[in-house]
Design a protein around this motif. Structure first.
Motif, PDB file in Angstrom:
ATOM      1  N   ILE A 159       0.861  -1.186   0.000  1.00 42.47           N
ATOM      2  CA  ILE A 159       0.000   0.000   0.000  1.00 42.47           C
ATOM      3  C   ILE A 159       0.893   1.229   0.000  1.00 42.47           C
ATOM      4  O   ILE A 159       1.745   1.393   0.888  1.00 42.47           O
ATOM      5  CB  ILE A 159      -0.928   0.033   1.239  1.00 42.47           C
ATOM      6  CG1 ILE A 159      -1.856  -1.187   1.254  1.00 42.47           C
ATOM      7  CG2 ILE A 159      -1.756   1.329   1.253  1.00 42.47           C
ATOM      8  CD1 ILE A 159      -2.681  -1.317   2.533  1.00 42.47           C
ATOM      9  N   VAL A 160       0.720   2.090  -1.002  1.00 43.75           N
ATOM     10  CA  VAL A 160       1.485   3.341  -1.082  1.00 43.75           C
ATOM     11  C   VAL A 160       0.637   4.455  -0.464  1.00 43.75           C
ATOM     12  O   VAL A 160      -0.418   4.802  -0.987  1.00 43.75           O
ATOM     13  CB  VAL A 160       1.850   3.682  -2.543  1.00 43.75           C
ATOM     14  CG1 VAL A 160       2.568   5.039  -2.609  1.00 43.75           C
ATOM     15  CG2 VAL A 160       2.722   2.589  -3.149  1.00 43.75           C
ATOM     16  N   ALA A 161       1.112   4.970   0.666  1.00 45.02           N
ATOM     17  CA  ALA A 161       0.397   6.047   1.369  1.00 45.02           C
ATOM     18  C   ALA A 161       1.412   7.118   1.759  1.00 45.02           C
ATOM     19  O   ALA A 161       1.529   7.507   2.921  1.00 45.02           O
ATOM     20  CB  ALA A 161      -0.308   5.489   2.597  1.00 45.02           C
ATOM     21  N   THR A 162       2.140   7.581   0.762  1.00 43.79           N
ATOM     22  CA  THR A 162       3.282   8.477   0.982  1.00 43.79           C
ATOM     23  C   THR A 162       2.912   9.952   1.059  1.00 43.79           C
ATOM     24  O   THR A 162       3.768  10.793   1.298  1.00 43.79           O
ATOM     25  CB  THR A 162       4.295   8.294  -0.156  1.00 43.79           C
ATOM     26  OG1 THR A 162       3.588   8.348  -1.399  1.00 43.79           O
ATOM     27  CG2 THR A 162       5.008   6.962  -0.052  1.00 43.79           C
ATOM     28  N   GLY A 163       1.632  10.275   0.844  1.00 46.60           N
ATOM     29  CA  GLY A 163       1.226  11.674   0.885  1.00 46.60           C
ATOM     30  C   GLY A 163       1.599  12.415  -0.390  1.00 46.60           C
ATOM     31  O   GLY A 163       1.984  11.821  -1.393  1.00 46.60           O
ATOM     32  N   GLY A 164       1.478  13.746  -0.324  1.00 48.72           N
ATOM     33  CA  GLY A 164       1.760  14.568  -1.500  1.00 48.72           C
ATOM     34  C   GLY A 164       3.096  15.283  -1.372  1.00 48.72           C
ATOM     35  O   GLY A 164       4.088  14.698  -0.954  1.00 48.72           O
ATOM     36  N   ILE A 165       3.078  16.594  -1.697  1.00 54.79           N
ATOM     37  CA  ILE A 165       4.306  17.388  -1.635  1.00 54.79           C
ATOM     38  C   ILE A 165       4.155  18.548  -0.653  1.00 54.79           C
ATOM     39  O   ILE A 165       5.110  19.253  -0.371  1.00 54.79           O
ATOM     40  CB  ILE A 165       4.685  17.929  -3.031  1.00 54.79           C
ATOM     41  CG1 ILE A 165       4.538  16.842  -4.098  1.00 54.79           C
ATOM     42  CG2 ILE A 165       6.121  18.436  -3.059  1.00 54.79           C
ATOM     43  CD1 ILE A 165       4.799  17.330  -5.504  1.00 54.79           C
ATOM     44  N   SER A 166       2.950  18.774  -0.132  1.00 55.10           N
ATOM     45  CA  SER A 166       2.731  19.893   0.783  1.00 55.10           C
ATOM     46  C   SER A 166       3.503  19.690   2.085  1.00 55.10           C
ATOM     47  O   SER A 166       3.718  18.553   2.520  1.00 55.10           O
ATOM     48  CB  SER A 166       1.237  20.044   1.083  1.00 55.10           C
ATOM     49  OG  SER A 166       0.700  18.843   1.599  1.00 55.10           O
ATOM     50  N   PHE A 339      -8.481  44.314  -4.966  1.00 57.93           N
ATOM     51  CA  PHE A 339      -7.077  43.900  -4.927  1.00 57.93           C
ATOM     52  C   PHE A 339      -6.818  42.998  -6.129  1.00 57.93           C
ATOM     53  O   PHE A 339      -7.699  42.252  -6.553  1.00 57.93           O
ATOM     54  CB  PHE A 339      -6.754  43.114  -3.655  1.00 57.93           C
ATOM     55  CG  PHE A 339      -6.954  43.871  -2.377  1.00 57.93           C
ATOM     56  CD1 PHE A 339      -5.943  44.670  -1.860  1.00 57.93           C
ATOM     57  CD2 PHE A 339      -8.155  43.786  -1.682  1.00 57.93           C
ATOM     58  CE1 PHE A 339      -6.122  45.370  -0.673  1.00 57.93           C
ATOM     59  CE2 PHE A 339      -8.344  44.475  -0.499  1.00 57.93           C
ATOM     60  CZ  PHE A 339      -7.331  45.274   0.006  1.00 57.93           C
ATOM     61  N   GLU A 340      -5.597  43.040  -6.642  1.00 57.37           N
ATOM     62  CA  GLU A 340      -5.220  42.148  -7.737  1.00 57.37           C
ATOM     63  C   GLU A 340      -4.456  40.951  -7.177  1.00 57.37           C
ATOM     64  O   GLU A 340      -3.473  41.112  -6.456  1.00 57.37           O
ATOM     65  CB  GLU A 340      -4.339  42.881  -8.761  1.00 57.37           C
ATOM     66  CG  GLU A 340      -3.995  42.005  -9.963  1.00 57.37           C
ATOM     67  CD  GLU A 340      -3.054  42.682 -10.950  1.00 57.37           C
ATOM     68  OE1 GLU A 340      -2.485  41.970 -11.803  1.00 57.37           O
ATOM     69  OE2 GLU A 340      -2.892  43.910 -10.854  1.00 57.37           O
ATOM     70  N   ILE A 341      -4.921  39.737  -7.504  1.00 58.69           N
ATOM     71  CA  ILE A 341      -4.249  38.508  -7.075  1.00 58.69           C
ATOM     72  C   ILE A 341      -3.160  38.177  -8.087  1.00 58.69           C
ATOM     73  O   ILE A 341      -3.415  38.079  -9.280  1.00 58.69           O
ATOM     74  CB  ILE A 341      -5.255  37.330  -6.989  1.00 58.69           C
ATOM     75  CG1 ILE A 341      -6.367  37.646  -5.991  1.00 58.69           C
ATOM     76  CG2 ILE A 341      -4.542  36.027  -6.609  1.00 58.69           C
ATOM     77  CD1 ILE A 341      -7.542  36.678  -6.057  1.00 58.69           C
ATOM     78  N   THR A 342      -1.932  38.016  -7.601  1.00 58.09           N
ATOM     79  CA  THR A 342      -0.833  37.702  -8.520  1.00 58.09           C
ATOM     80  C   THR A 342      -0.449  36.220  -8.497  1.00 58.09           C
ATOM     81  O   THR A 342       0.262  35.744  -9.370  1.00 58.09           O
ATOM     82  CB  THR A 342       0.414  38.545  -8.181  1.00 58.09           C
ATOM     83  OG1 THR A 342       0.746  38.355  -6.809  1.00 58.09           O
ATOM     84  CG2 THR A 342       0.151  40.014  -8.434  1.00 58.09           C
ATOM     85  N   GLY A 343      -0.930  35.489  -7.493  1.00 57.40           N
ATOM     86  CA  GLY A 343      -0.615  34.062  -7.438  1.00 57.40           C
ATOM     87  C   GLY A 343      -0.901  33.464  -6.083  1.00 57.40           C
ATOM     88  O   GLY A 343      -1.470  34.120  -5.194  1.00 57.40           O
ATOM     89  N   LEU A 344      -0.517  32.209  -5.943  1.00 51.26           N
ATOM     90  CA  LEU A 344      -0.690  31.490  -4.690  1.00 51.26           C
ATOM     91  C   LEU A 344       0.668  31.272  -4.036  1.00 51.26           C
ATOM     92  O   LEU A 344       1.693  31.255  -4.699  1.00 51.26           O
ATOM     93  CB  LEU A 344      -1.345  30.123  -4.954  1.00 51.26           C
ATOM     94  CG  LEU A 344      -2.721  30.130  -5.616  1.00 51.26           C
ATOM     95  CD1 LEU A 344      -3.180  28.713  -5.917  1.00 51.26           C
ATOM     96  CD2 LEU A 344      -3.743  30.833  -4.734  1.00 51.26           C
ATOM     97  N   ARG A 345       0.671  31.081  -2.743  1.00 46.73           N
ATOM     98  CA  ARG A 345       1.901  30.756  -2.027  1.00 46.73           C
ATOM     99  C   ARG A 345       2.338  29.332  -2.375  1.00 46.73           C
ATOM    100  O   ARG A 345       1.576  28.562  -2.957  1.00 46.73           O
ATOM    101  CB  ARG A 345       1.708  30.914  -0.523  1.00 46.73           C
ATOM    102  CG  ARG A 345       1.393  32.340  -0.108  1.00 46.73           C
ATOM    103  CD  ARG A 345       2.524  33.314  -0.393  1.00 46.73           C
ATOM    104  NE  ARG A 345       3.533  33.302   0.666  1.00 46.73           N
ATOM    105  CZ  ARG A 345       4.630  34.023   0.651  1.00 46.73           C
ATOM    106  NH1 ARG A 345       4.904  34.810  -0.377  1.00 46.73           N
ATOM    107  NH2 ARG A 345       5.500  33.962   1.648  1.00 46.73           N
ATOM    108  N   GLY A 346       3.545  28.969  -1.976  1.00 46.69           N
ATOM    109  CA  GLY A 346       4.136  27.703  -2.412  1.00 46.69           C
ATOM    110  C   GLY A 346       3.904  26.526  -1.484  1.00 46.69           C
ATOM    111  O   GLY A 346       3.095  26.573  -0.560  1.00 46.69           O
ATOM    112  N   TRP A 347       4.675  25.465  -1.730  1.00 48.19           N
ATOM    113  CA  TRP A 347       4.499  24.198  -1.018  1.00 48.19           C
ATOM    114  C   TRP A 347       4.701  24.314   0.482  1.00 48.19           C
ATOM    115  O   TRP A 347       4.049  23.597   1.245  1.00 48.19           O
ATOM    116  CB  TRP A 347       5.472  23.153  -1.592  1.00 48.19           C
ATOM    117  CG  TRP A 347       5.121  22.713  -2.973  1.00 48.19           C
ATOM    118  CD1 TRP A 347       5.824  22.951  -4.123  1.00 48.19           C
ATOM    119  CD2 TRP A 347       3.967  21.951  -3.367  1.00 48.19           C
ATOM    120  NE1 TRP A 347       5.180  22.387  -5.201  1.00 48.19           N
ATOM    121  CE2 TRP A 347       4.046  21.780  -4.771  1.00 48.19           C
ATOM    122  CE3 TRP A 347       2.880  21.412  -2.669  1.00 48.19           C
ATOM    123  CZ2 TRP A 347       3.074  21.081  -5.488  1.00 48.19           C
ATOM    124  CZ3 TRP A 347       1.913  20.720  -3.379  1.00 48.19           C
ATOM    125  CH2 TRP A 347       2.010  20.558  -4.775  1.00 48.19           C
TER     126      TRP A 347
END
Length: 407
Positions: A159-166, A339-347
């Motif tokens: 069983i692979v339950a390694t999660g993501g990258i966050s 407000f202008e949204i320029t992007g999202l924060r990272g991992w």
């Protein structure tokens, strides 16, 4: 006795281990970190909002990506089942605002402790500080894993339950995607989700630290409304965060190439007529003051210079000199602060990973690979994500359970 190897000692991996062991399997749980549940430990600011006590229909509606895939998982091991399970193994819980479920102790470590105790009770072998290098696959059958030390651990299923990258500081590195690719699976592009927004506005540094409790936030993509919610948020040095912003981030990934704008209504409980009456009342009270000193009853002190600036008004002007047109400009800005949204924060700041192993290639009733028999996947490694409030952990518990009982 059938042997099962589980890669990953997070929520999904531990739940899979408990139920595989309860079903009489000899279970080995492999975790690359020095302890189990590192991401679980920081969940809910260390309190661990481990599920949500909503109706099952709301559970599905709170899943953003591939909710239909979770039909078997949620009905096999629902949020009610999760609450009963933890209560039975010694973790009393409480339900708070928004149906969020927490341990009575408010300690995420207690969730990990009861799972560890249950695994030990059923003889699960736990290998810490151990990294899997590859799966052992022969004739489309998974036969075990190779670990970095060069040793092969053979098994009847994996069983692979390694999660993501966050939250990479918890050890998340995307190994599960590598294992899935080696077994022929497709990976839907991964992106950080449930994450704060970055804004272009220079006033963010002025507003940093200001928290708004009853505010309405609306997001537009090229002028078209794509999201709206009411609740709490806060300003940071880079933009905005807080519950309604984090929730919004789950929906806007596909619009990131468009012009994204955020509009805040600072007084959503008042319509324009009611707000105008309120402004007139305050103006009469502070009639001889400058505008910048006459809005304290209406707005938080830190917001006033920004609202005046965005209204295009002169803050030094006396209130008794403000025209009706200027008053309406102020009103319009309070109801629609742009407000202008320029992007999202990272991992590093993402609560979960959007994207992952393509669920069409997984049997939703068992979590087994459709390409490789004896290979199962559970939790965040799959292309499944939901809103905040305990829903992502519910996905981990439900898919982990299903993999555990079917492996």
């Amino acid at each position: 006795m059938n042997k099962v190897v589980i890669i990953g000692g997070g929520a999904a991996g531990m739940m899979a281990a408990v139920f595989a062991a309860r079903n009489g399997k000899k279970v080995t749980l492999i975790e690359q970190n020095e302890k189990l549940g590192k991401k679980l430990f920081i969940t809910g600011k260390g309190r661990c909002n481990f599920t949500n006590a909503c109706d099952i229909e709301d559970l599905f509606q709170s899943v953003v990506t591939n909710p239909k895939f979770l039909y078997s998982s949620f009905y096999s091991f629902s949020n009610d089942n999760v609450m009963d399970f933890f209560n039975e193994i010694g973790l009393p819980y409480k339900i708070e605002r928004g149906n969020r479920v927490f341990p009575v102790s408010d300690h995420s470590s207690d969730v990990i402790k009861v799972l560890e105790k249950e695994m030990k009770k059923y003889g699960v072998e736990i290998l810490l500080n151990t990294k899997v290098s590859s799966l052992i696959i022969k004739n489309n059958i998974c036969k075990g894993v190779n670990i970095k030390s060069g040793e092969a651990i053979c098994s009847d299923s994996v069983i692979v339950a390694t999660g993501g990258i966050s939250y990479p500081r918890t050890g998340a590195c995307g190994d599960g995607y590598k294992f899935a690719k080696a077994a022929g699976h497709s990976i839907i592009e991964t992106k950080p989700s449930l994450v704060p927004f970055e804004l272009s506005d220079s006033c963010c540094k002025e507003l940093m630290g200001i928290s708004l409790k009853n505010v309405s936030a609306t997001i537009y993509a090229d002028g078209k409304k794509i999201y709206s919610d009411f609740g709490e948020m806060l300003f940071t040095h880079f933009g905005v965060s807080g519950p309604i912003i984090i929730k919004a981030s789950a929906y806007i990934h596909k619009y990131l190439e468009k012009k994204l704008t955020l509009s805040l209504d600072l007084k959503p409980a008042l319509d324009e007529k009611q707000l105008d009456d309120r402004i007139i009342k305050d103006f009469n009270l502070f009639i001889n003051k400058q505008l910048k000193n006459g809005l304290d009853k209406l707005l938080l002190r830190g917001l006033i210079p920004v609202i005046i600036d965005k209204s295009g008004l002169d803050g030094d002007k006396k209130i008794n000199e403000i025209t009706k047109e200027e008053r309406h400009k102020l009103l319009s800005t309070i109801k629609n602060v742009p407000f202008e949204i320029t992007g999202l924060r990272g991992w590093d700041e993402a609560i979960i990973t959007k994207g992952g192993i393509k669920v069409k290639e997984i049997d939703p009733g068992t979590m087994e690979s459709k390409f490789t028999s004896g290979l199962y996947f559970a939790g965040e490694v799959l292309d499944l994500d939901a809103l905040t409030g305990g829903f992502n952990l519910q996905i981990a518990w439900s898919t982990g359970y299903l993999a555990g009982v079917n492996c």
